[in-house]
Each structure stands twice: as structure tokens, then as C-alpha cells.
Write a protein that holds these residues in place. Sequence first.
Motif, PDB file in Angstrom:
ATOM      1  N   PRO A 250       0.813  -1.223   0.000  1.00  0.00           N
ATOM      2  CA  PRO A 250       0.000   0.000   0.000  1.00  0.00           C
ATOM      3  C   PRO A 250       0.846   1.272   0.000  1.00  0.00           C
ATOM      4  O   PRO A 250       1.853   1.356   0.713  1.00  0.00           O
ATOM      5  CB  PRO A 250      -0.793  -0.092   1.310  1.00  0.00           C
ATOM      6  CG  PRO A 250      -0.767  -1.512   1.705  1.00  0.00           C
ATOM      7  CD  PRO A 250       0.456  -2.125   1.095  1.00  0.00           C
TER       8      PRO A 250
ATOM      9  N   VAL B 216      -6.919   3.771   3.465  1.00  0.00           N
ATOM     10  CA  VAL B 216      -6.897   4.108   2.045  1.00  0.00           C
ATOM     11  C   VAL B 216      -5.522   3.803   1.446  1.00  0.00           C
ATOM     12  O   VAL B 216      -4.496   4.173   2.005  1.00  0.00           O
ATOM     13  CB  VAL B 216      -7.219   5.604   1.793  1.00  0.00           C
ATOM     14  CG1 VAL B 216      -7.519   5.828   0.322  1.00  0.00           C
ATOM     15  CG2 VAL B 216      -8.376   6.064   2.646  1.00  0.00           C
ATOM     16  N   ASP B 217      -5.560   3.099   0.305  1.00  0.00           N
ATOM     17  CA  ASP B 217      -4.348   2.818  -0.465  1.00  0.00           C
ATOM     18  C   ASP B 217      -4.456   3.611  -1.768  1.00  0.00           C
ATOM     19  O   ASP B 217      -5.383   3.402  -2.554  1.00  0.00           O
ATOM     20  CB  ASP B 217      -4.278   1.306  -0.738  1.00  0.00           C
ATOM     21  CG  ASP B 217      -3.126   0.941  -1.662  1.00  0.00           C
ATOM     22  OD1 ASP B 217      -2.302   1.828  -1.964  1.00  0.00           O
ATOM     23  OD2 ASP B 217      -3.063  -0.240  -2.087  1.00  0.00           O
ATOM     24  N   PHE B 218      -3.511   4.539  -1.970  1.00  0.00           N
ATOM     25  CA  PHE B 218      -3.580   5.413  -3.149  1.00  0.00           C
ATOM     26  C   PHE B 218      -2.753   4.906  -4.339  1.00  0.00           C
ATOM     27  O   PHE B 218      -2.543   5.641  -5.294  1.00  0.00           O
ATOM     28  CB  PHE B 218      -3.137   6.835  -2.783  1.00  0.00           C
ATOM     29  CG  PHE B 218      -4.136   7.572  -1.927  1.00  0.00           C
ATOM     30  CD1 PHE B 218      -5.386   7.886  -2.422  1.00  0.00           C
ATOM     31  CD2 PHE B 218      -3.820   7.954  -0.622  1.00  0.00           C
ATOM     32  CE1 PHE B 218      -6.320   8.562  -1.645  1.00  0.00           C
ATOM     33  CE2 PHE B 218      -4.744   8.629   0.162  1.00  0.00           C
ATOM     34  CZ  PHE B 218      -5.994   8.932  -0.343  1.00  0.00           C
TER      35      PHE B 218
ATOM     36  N   ASP C 153      -0.200   0.438   9.054  1.00  0.00           N
ATOM     37  CA  ASP C 153       0.221  -0.575   8.077  1.00  0.00           C
ATOM     38  C   ASP C 153       0.330   0.026   6.672  1.00  0.00           C
ATOM     39  O   ASP C 153      -0.076  -0.590   5.688  1.00  0.00           O
ATOM     40  CB  ASP C 153      -0.761  -1.758   8.046  1.00  0.00           C
ATOM     41  CG  ASP C 153      -0.878  -2.420   9.414  1.00  0.00           C
ATOM     42  OD1 ASP C 153       0.131  -2.421  10.149  1.00  0.00           O
ATOM     43  OD2 ASP C 153      -1.970  -2.913   9.744  1.00  0.00           O
ATOM     44  N   GLY C 154       0.839   1.232   6.609  1.00  0.00           N
ATOM     45  CA  GLY C 154       1.026   1.861   5.311  1.00  0.00           C
ATOM     46  C   GLY C 154      -0.233   2.480   4.733  1.00  0.00           C
ATOM     47  O   GLY C 154      -0.211   3.030   3.634  1.00  0.00           O
ATOM     48  N   LEU C 155      -1.353   2.381   5.424  1.00  0.00           N
ATOM     49  CA  LEU C 155      -2.618   2.927   4.908  1.00  0.00           C
ATOM     50  C   LEU C 155      -2.941   4.265   5.561  1.00  0.00           C
ATOM     51  O   LEU C 155      -2.662   4.457   6.753  1.00  0.00           O
ATOM     52  CB  LEU C 155      -3.765   1.954   5.196  1.00  0.00           C
ATOM     53  CG  LEU C 155      -3.710   0.588   4.511  1.00  0.00           C
ATOM     54  CD1 LEU C 155      -4.765  -0.331   5.102  1.00  0.00           C
ATOM     55  CD2 LEU C 155      -3.916   0.736   3.009  1.00  0.00           C
ATOM     56  N   PHE C 156      -3.522   5.177   4.775  1.00  0.00           N
ATOM     57  CA  PHE C 156      -4.047   6.421   5.321  1.00  0.00           C
ATOM     58  C   PHE C 156      -5.325   6.059   6.078  1.00  0.00           C
ATOM     59  O   PHE C 156      -6.212   5.420   5.509  1.00  0.00           O
ATOM     60  CB  PHE C 156      -4.406   7.407   4.198  1.00  0.00           C
ATOM     61  CG  PHE C 156      -3.224   8.016   3.499  1.00  0.00           C
ATOM     62  CD1 PHE C 156      -2.438   7.246   2.661  1.00  0.00           C
ATOM     63  CD2 PHE C 156      -2.909   9.360   3.663  1.00  0.00           C
ATOM     64  CE1 PHE C 156      -1.351   7.813   1.987  1.00  0.00           C
ATOM     65  CE2 PHE C 156      -1.829   9.933   2.999  1.00  0.00           C
ATOM     66  CZ  PHE C 156      -1.043   9.158   2.164  1.00  0.00           C
ATOM     67  N   ILE C 157      -5.430   6.491   7.333  1.00  0.00           N
ATOM     68  CA  ILE C 157      -6.630   6.166   8.090  1.00  0.00           C
ATOM     69  C   ILE C 157      -7.601   7.342   8.051  1.00  0.00           C
ATOM     70  O   ILE C 157      -7.223   8.493   8.323  1.00  0.00           O
ATOM     71  CB  ILE C 157      -6.282   5.799   9.553  1.00  0.00           C
ATOM     72  CG1 ILE C 157      -5.318   4.608   9.570  1.00  0.00           C
ATOM     73  CG2 ILE C 157      -7.548   5.488  10.352  1.00  0.00           C
ATOM     74  CD1 ILE C 157      -5.834   3.354   8.897  1.00  0.00           C
ATOM     75  N   VAL C 158      -8.849   7.038   7.660  1.00  0.00           N
ATOM     76  CA  VAL C 158      -9.887   8.060   7.558  1.00  0.00           C
ATOM     77  C   VAL C 158     -11.083   7.628   8.404  1.00  0.00           C
ATOM     78  O   VAL C 158     -11.179   6.456   8.779  1.00  0.00           O
ATOM     79  CB  VAL C 158     -10.334   8.258   6.085  1.00  0.00           C
ATOM     80  CG1 VAL C 158      -9.187   8.780   5.241  1.00  0.00           C
ATOM     81  CG2 VAL C 158     -10.883   6.965   5.499  1.00  0.00           C
TER      82      VAL C 158
END
Lengths: 475, 95
Positions: free
Chosen positions: A33, A141-143, B85-90
Amino acid sequence: MEFEPVIGLEVHVQLNTKSKLFCSCATVFGAEPNTQVCPVCLGHPGVLPVMNRKALEYAVLCGLALNCSISRFSKFDRKNYFYPDLPKNYQVSQFDKPFCYNGFVTIHVDGKDKRIGVTRAHLEEDAGKLLHSDAGAGSGVDFNRTGIPLLEIVSEPDISSPEEAYAYLTALKSIIGYLDISDCNMEEGSLRCDANVSIRPKGQKEFGVKAEIKNMNSFRGVLKAVSYEIDRQTEVLLCGGKVVQETRLWDADKNMTFSMRSKEEAHDYRYFPEPDLVPVVLTEANIEEIRKYLPELPSARMKRFVMDYGITEYDAEVLTGDKKLADYYEDCTRLFNDYKSISNWIQSELLRELNDRKLPVTASSVCPKKLTDMLRLIQNGTISGKIAKTVFAQMFETGKDADTIIKEKGLVQISDPDELKKIIADVIDSNGSIVDDYKGGKEKSFMFLVGQVMKATKGKANPQVVNQMLKDAIG
Amino acid sequence: MAFTRQDVDYIAKLARITLSDDEQKNFTRQLDSILEYVNKLNELDTDSVEPTAHILPVQNVFREDEVKPCADSKLAVEQSPELRDGLFIVPPVIE
């Protein structure tokens, strides 16, 4: 009252460029990600997007293949909305000047050709991927997917049955496969489809109220979702109700569509020209340059196969649906002249082995040379067609050629009358009553005797020779 | 030209911003006068004028389809208020 469905499809195709639409990030599927991102695709302030030339060429190439007019002047626009998978709070898309417009796709349903209009095909950037956590502690979110080029292909509401919708998608996928501009894999999301479905009393000109169906993840799913939706709307109208304009989600487990029930917010995207990207102006010469890369397309190739190889339209359609399969067939025809037999073997044995293992034809362990060498052995009587099926399965399994397998397993057909003479005599001796039945006019008894000879030779006896010899012996 | 408070409410809602009573009043008045000024353009006959797509006389700017790793990629991701874990948290998105 009788109703007729009116269906339009919106198809999003992820283009298989190496880099994204407006930045140089990689587009590899399944990376860790947020490792294929940069300030441009993350929408940081002050960055400058620059268009990928290949994405433009692919869009124009696809437009030409879909019989579209190509815009001499195109531009990008911002489509404004808030959603966590959209880092800039706008999507760069095309509003009033798409690259391609006014085309059509020809489909074959019930033995008839029908043209489905293509309203437009435009380029836009893909959004990110939302991953929902079960804990309710927020979504991730994974961009990585953000900014990958998408070609959105919008059909006219010319589709009038679920079967036509399926045929349209199949034809579209086949064409795009020939152009080699997308993987078109619905499960992996490189092809996505939304359906606008409405019904109207037969003969009425005005459209009924439509529902937009989303969340289908296979062509079968589209077929089933559209069928369900037509039935649902028919029932609503027959019960005196009204169809509501809304977005509905297909649930593949329950085989039903459900209203999204989102707060009824007016979609106001406030499109305006994207100031960070300059317009694209194409000359006739530019377009002709791209047209040179247009390959022979599936429908033309299908007609040529019927003409050149004398196979049926159905067979030609199966073979030309996938470009690589059609290439495989044509490679075979250069090596062996029984075109019908090649077609049969590809469609029955080869496709079965490939489908069982979910392999593309390019990964077949039986290459055109090996297949046609085997077919030649059937033609010259070395093996029977029946034995050949065993040989083929072994070839596919081991990658060995037919000759080797036939020698190893001792499968050579026995056509020598001297070798068969004794066996036939034995069968006649030990089946006296059946021989009498046959002589008494019971035709079936003859096949039993042939079967006994085949059994005694483990299926290796040449059936034609056995038939003749048996007839001579008892006839 | 009558730009109303409802218009300001609507735009504020689309932009996901909350306005105070004073701000609503102010913006209604200001936007109304701005739009009235711009509205002068409607007095012109623009039938034969192409809409402006871009203010610069530039077209066809492309890059080749080449992958170039971004040196600031990690730094850009780390600007997120919350990463896991590498993810943007929203805030949870319910579909």
C-alpha cells in the motif's frame, strides 16, 4: 401490459500503461500500500501533472476500434466531490470534450447482428482503494491505484435485453484484448461496469425512470443483475407503484439488487476546465498515425476465418474471441490442412485442458506444431481418434510430443490384417450365438462384435479395418 | 441578480464548511456583488466566441510512458495525520 427494457452500460477500462496518467508512478497491481505514489497523485498543493502520451494513443486507438469520431480538440475537466479515496477532492476527467464520441459496437445475438451505439469514450484518473476495517476504527486508504488511466466507455441506451448486455461486454472485451491496451479482468478490477436500466410499455417512445446498478464483478453478474432489475421494475409497475431514480447495488450472494439508501444528495460536480493541464489538439495526420496500429479486429477476423478455413460462423466466433487463441489457430493452419479438425481439437480438448488449469493459450504445453503433428498421425492412421484423446491429455500433462507418447505407451493403431486375423477369428468362435443373431438380421450384434475386437486389442485396432474384416468373415 | 442565503448554504454544504451567521450574511452580500459585476459580461454577444479552455496559448504537452520512482514518495505519505500498516486512516466509510 407488456414492457420492454432499455439498458445502457458504462464501462471503465484500466489502461495497461507502465506509468500513471499524470505522473511517473508505477501501475503494478498488488504492490505494498502507498508505495506507488508521489506528491502529484496524492494531490499535494503546487504540483504539476503532465499527461502520459501512451494513454492518449490508447484512448484514440480504442475510439477508432469502436468506430468513433476522434475530437480534434479535447481538454480535461475537474469533477468535484468529496470521498476518502479521492485525495484532491476532484477527479480529473473529461466533461464536454471527450477524446472519442459517436461510435458503435456490433454484437451478434440470436444469429442477428445489432449495432450498439457508443456515446463517448473519455480518459480520466482512477481513484484509490478503500479498505474497511472490521474494528470500526476507521477505514484505510491505499492510493497506489490513484491516477492510473481509465477509459470510460459509455453506450447509448440501445441494449434491449440482459443477453445483449452480455454480448456487448464480450464484444468490447474482445476488441480491447485485440488492441492489447488493458487486461480487462473484472475480478481484478481492470474492467468495471455499471448498468442503467429502465423499462417502458412496449411501443412507447419516452424512457421510463432508470436505476443505476453497480457492484457487479463478472459478466455473468451483469447478466443476472440486469435480469433481476428488469423483473423488479416490472413488478413495481404492475402493482401500481413507481420506479424511483436511484443507485442500487448488486449482491452476488443473494442474487438481488439493493437500494444504496445513501442520503439523497444532489450530485453537483461543478465541472470546470482543469487549469493544470493544457488542451490536446489532434490533426488528421496524428490520428492516421495512430490508426496504423489498428490490428485486424475480431469481427473481421471471424468473417475471414469462415471464408479462408471453411469453418462455421460459430466456430470462427469462438476462435476469434480471444486474439491469442485465434493466433494459435492460424499457426496450426500453416502446419496442417484439415482446418475443421484443428478447430474441433482446439475447442474441445485444448480449451478443456486450459480452462481446467485456468491457463491462457499462450501457456499451453502443447504448441501448434505438437498439436498438428498429432493430427497428422490420426490422418495417416497411426492412431485412432479415440486413442488420440488419451495421447493429447498425456501431451498436455508432460509436454512430450505425440510420437514419444505413442511409442512409450505402445498406442500405435493396428491396421495390419495379418495381426487382426487371429483375434477376429477368436471373437467369432467364442460368440457363436451373437454371430447367429447378426445373421438373423440383428444389426446391433455386429457392433458388439466390433467392441469385442477393440477390447481384445485394448482399443488399438483400426475400426475401419475391423469392420471390413468382420463383414468379410461372417457376412 | 439575486444571490441568496440559500445559495451560500448550498455552496457551503458542497464545500463541507460550516459558516457562522455573520459569515453567511457577509458572503451573501459579497458574492452577490461579485456576481453582479461579472454579470456585465452577459450584455455582450458571445455567440461567435469559443469558450476558453485554457488561459495559456499552449497545447499538447506530454511525457513518455516511463516509470520514474519519486524520491519524496515516503515523505509525502508521512504527511498523513494517521497511518496504519502503510494505509491512510480516515473516518469509517460505510457503504
